[in-house]
Design a protein around this motif. Structure first.
Motif, mmCIF file in Angstrom:
data_model
loop_
_atom_site.group_PDB
_atom_site.id
_atom_site.type_symbol
_atom_site.label_atom_id
_atom_site.label_comp_id
_atom_site.label_asym_id
_atom_site.label_seq_id
_atom_site.Cartn_x
_atom_site.Cartn_y
_atom_site.Cartn_z
ATOM 1 N N GLU A 46 51.198 80.277 -8.718
ATOM 2 C CA GLU A 46 50.638 80.873 -7.508
ATOM 3 C C GLU A 46 51.462 82.088 -7.136
ATOM 4 O O GLU A 46 52.670 82.129 -7.366
ATOM 5 C CB GLU A 46 50.651 79.856 -6.362
ATOM 6 C CG GLU A 46 49.666 78.733 -6.553
ATOM 7 C CD GLU A 46 49.631 77.783 -5.370
ATOM 8 O OE1 GLU A 46 50.482 77.892 -4.459
ATOM 9 O OE2 GLU A 46 48.736 76.918 -5.361
ATOM 10 N N ASN A 47 50.788 83.086 -6.553
ATOM 11 C CA ASN A 47 51.445 84.329 -6.121
ATOM 12 C C ASN A 47 52.304 84.932 -7.232
ATOM 13 O O ASN A 47 53.476 85.226 -7.058
ATOM 14 C CB ASN A 47 52.268 84.093 -4.860
ATOM 15 C CG ASN A 47 51.388 83.597 -3.726
ATOM 16 O OD1 ASN A 47 50.299 84.112 -3.526
ATOM 17 N ND2 ASN A 47 51.842 82.589 -3.024
ATOM 18 N N MET A 48 51.664 85.125 -8.377
ATOM 19 C CA MET A 48 52.331 85.630 -9.567
ATOM 20 C C MET A 48 52.605 87.130 -9.440
ATOM 21 O O MET A 48 51.771 87.886 -8.965
ATOM 22 C CB MET A 48 51.440 85.371 -10.775
ATOM 23 C CG MET A 48 51.937 85.912 -12.063
ATOM 24 S SD MET A 48 50.699 85.608 -13.333
ATOM 25 C CE MET A 48 51.704 84.894 -14.574
ATOM 26 N N PHE A 49 53.784 87.559 -9.874
ATOM 27 C CA PHE A 49 54.142 88.974 -9.928
ATOM 28 C C PHE A 49 54.924 89.200 -11.210
ATOM 29 O O PHE A 49 56.015 88.652 -11.388
ATOM 30 C CB PHE A 49 54.970 89.381 -8.713
ATOM 31 C CG PHE A 49 55.383 90.832 -8.725
ATOM 32 C CD1 PHE A 49 54.438 91.836 -8.653
ATOM 33 C CD2 PHE A 49 56.716 91.181 -8.819
ATOM 34 C CE1 PHE A 49 54.809 93.168 -8.668
ATOM 35 C CE2 PHE A 49 57.108 92.520 -8.839
ATOM 36 C CZ PHE A 49 56.144 93.512 -8.754
ATOM 37 N N LEU A 50 54.353 89.975 -12.128
ATOM 38 C CA LEU A 50 55.002 90.274 -13.408
ATOM 39 C C LEU A 50 55.311 91.764 -13.484
ATOM 40 O O LEU A 50 54.516 92.592 -13.044
ATOM 41 C CB LEU A 50 54.088 89.928 -14.584
ATOM 42 C CG LEU A 50 53.762 88.469 -14.824
ATOM 43 C CD1 LEU A 50 52.729 88.345 -15.936
ATOM 44 C CD2 LEU A 50 55.008 87.701 -15.198
ATOM 45 N N VAL A 51 56.447 92.105 -14.065
ATOM 46 C CA VAL A 51 56.828 93.492 -14.283
ATOM 47 C C VAL A 51 57.063 93.668 -15.782
ATOM 48 O O VAL A 51 57.833 92.925 -16.383
ATOM 49 C CB VAL A 51 58.113 93.846 -13.498
ATOM 50 C CG1 VAL A 51 58.522 95.286 -13.779
ATOM 51 C CG2 VAL A 51 57.925 93.620 -12.011
ATOM 52 N N TYR A 52 56.380 94.651 -16.374
ATOM 53 C CA TYR A 52 56.564 94.959 -17.788
ATOM 54 C C TYR A 52 57.372 96.246 -17.891
ATOM 55 O O TYR A 52 56.988 97.280 -17.340
ATOM 56 C CB TYR A 52 55.206 95.118 -18.491
ATOM 57 C CG TYR A 52 55.331 95.596 -19.909
ATOM 58 C CD1 TYR A 52 55.856 94.776 -20.898
ATOM 59 C CD2 TYR A 52 54.945 96.882 -20.260
ATOM 60 C CE1 TYR A 52 55.986 95.214 -22.207
ATOM 61 C CE2 TYR A 52 55.066 97.331 -21.567
ATOM 62 C CZ TYR A 52 55.591 96.494 -22.531
ATOM 63 O OH TYR A 52 55.736 96.936 -23.819
ATOM 64 N N LYS A 57 62.298 101.277 -18.323
ATOM 65 C CA LYS A 57 61.338 101.973 -17.461
ATOM 66 C C LYS A 57 60.145 101.056 -17.185
ATOM 67 O O LYS A 57 59.593 100.462 -18.121
ATOM 68 C CB LYS A 57 60.878 103.248 -18.162
ATOM 69 C CG LYS A 57 60.232 104.241 -17.259
ATOM 70 C CD LYS A 57 59.998 105.555 -17.997
ATOM 71 C CE LYS A 57 59.477 106.584 -17.042
ATOM 72 N NZ LYS A 57 59.211 107.862 -17.676
ATOM 73 N N VAL A 58 59.740 100.934 -15.913
ATOM 74 C CA VAL A 58 58.593 100.106 -15.556
ATOM 75 C C VAL A 58 57.326 100.759 -16.095
ATOM 76 O O VAL A 58 57.024 101.908 -15.786
ATOM 77 C CB VAL A 58 58.492 99.909 -14.020
ATOM 78 C CG1 VAL A 58 57.223 99.148 -13.671
ATOM 79 C CG2 VAL A 58 59.719 99.179 -13.492
ATOM 80 N N LYS A 59 56.586 99.996 -16.918
ATOM 81 C CA LYS A 59 55.324 100.482 -17.493
ATOM 82 C C LYS A 59 54.117 99.956 -16.714
ATOM 83 O O LYS A 59 53.116 100.635 -16.575
ATOM 84 C CB LYS A 59 55.199 100.064 -18.959
ATOM 85 C CG LYS A 59 56.178 100.743 -19.862
ATOM 86 C CD LYS A 59 55.854 102.199 -19.966
ATOM 87 C CE LYS A 59 56.647 102.857 -21.060
ATOM 88 N NZ LYS A 59 56.301 104.248 -21.219
ATOM 89 N N PHE A 88 49.705 100.527 -13.435
ATOM 90 C CA PHE A 88 50.366 101.014 -14.634
ATOM 91 C C PHE A 88 50.805 102.457 -14.423
ATOM 92 O O PHE A 88 50.194 103.208 -13.667
ATOM 93 C CB PHE A 88 49.524 100.816 -15.901
ATOM 94 C CG PHE A 88 48.147 101.380 -15.860
ATOM 95 C CD1 PHE A 88 47.885 102.636 -16.367
ATOM 96 C CD2 PHE A 88 47.096 100.633 -15.348
ATOM 97 C CE1 PHE A 88 46.606 103.155 -16.346
ATOM 98 C CE2 PHE A 88 45.810 101.143 -15.330
ATOM 99 C CZ PHE A 88 45.571 102.407 -15.829
ATOM 100 N N PHE A 89 51.909 102.798 -15.091
ATOM 101 C CA PHE A 89 52.581 104.066 -14.855
ATOM 102 C C PHE A 89 52.615 104.887 -16.137
ATOM 103 O O PHE A 89 52.879 104.352 -17.210
ATOM 104 C CB PHE A 89 54.011 103.801 -14.367
ATOM 105 C CG PHE A 89 54.053 102.955 -13.124
ATOM 106 C CD1 PHE A 89 54.031 103.534 -11.868
ATOM 107 C CD2 PHE A 89 54.093 101.568 -13.210
ATOM 108 C CE1 PHE A 89 54.049 102.756 -10.720
ATOM 109 C CE2 PHE A 89 54.114 100.777 -12.069
ATOM 110 C CZ PHE A 89 54.091 101.379 -10.815
#
Length: 190
Positions: A46-52, A57-59, A88-89
């Motif tokens: 629940e309330n998932m937050f993923l950073v790739y 560098k955050v993509k 996405f960046f």
């Protein structure tokens, strides 16, 4: 005809055994149906937050109120039944955003199926709306076989019913069938 206690007792016992046998059989067939027709996730969040990130560098980032992980299946996938917000960046750290009501990420093919009120907003103001979009992560290619509407600050640019393909920056576009288009032309002072 006179019934003896022995016959009555035999009748009751037989009736109970037959009833129990049929009710057990019925439950067993229901249990069999469950095991074949239901997929059970290996995990839920629940309330998932993923950073790739790549090379520090955050993509991209992904947010979802609810996620089910089916990596235990023959064709593994992750399901987002309450939708996603994907940011996405690019190389210059410009942010584009995709939202949808529902999404599935197929792990082996790295294909993302976005469904329900899908909106892609690029950093430079382009907006693509569709009931369903697919995102090929490896080729960085977005496509749909259904209807779509692409607009920007000048209004609607393209509308179609049979799909569109494009790269993530919307610089290469292949619209399959367009029923309405407007191309703004910038006038120069003479």
């Amino acid at each position: 005809m006179k019934l003896h206690k022995k016959h009555i007792l035999q009748f009751i016992v037989t009736t109970l055994v037959v009833t129990m046998f049929f009710s057990c059989q019925d439950n067993y067939s229901e249990i069999q149906k469950l095991s074949y027709s239901k997929r059970f996730p290996v995990g839920e969040a629940e309330n998932m937050f993923l950073v790739y990130t790549d090379s520090g560098k955050v993509k991209s980032t992904l947010r979802s109120p609810y996620n089910k992980d089916f990596s235990n299946q023959k064709f593994p996938f992750m399901e987002f039944p309450k939708g996603i917000v994907l940011e996405f960046f690019d190389e210059n750290n410009n942010k584009s955003v995709v939202t949808s009501d529902y999404a599935i990420l197929y792990s082996d093919t790295r294909l993302v199926d976005l469904q329900g009120n899908v909106v892609l907003t690029t950093h430079d103001g382009n907006v693509l709306e569709a009931p369903q979009l697919y995102w090929d992560q490896d080729k960085e290619w977005v496509f749909t076989e259904g209807e779509f509407k692409w607009s920007n600050e000048y209004g609607v640019l393209l509308q179609g019913t049979n799909g569109i393909d494009f790269n993530k920056s919307l610089t290469i576009i292949d619209a399959h069938e367009i029923y309405d288009s407007t191309i703004p032309i910038e006038e120069k002072d003479k």
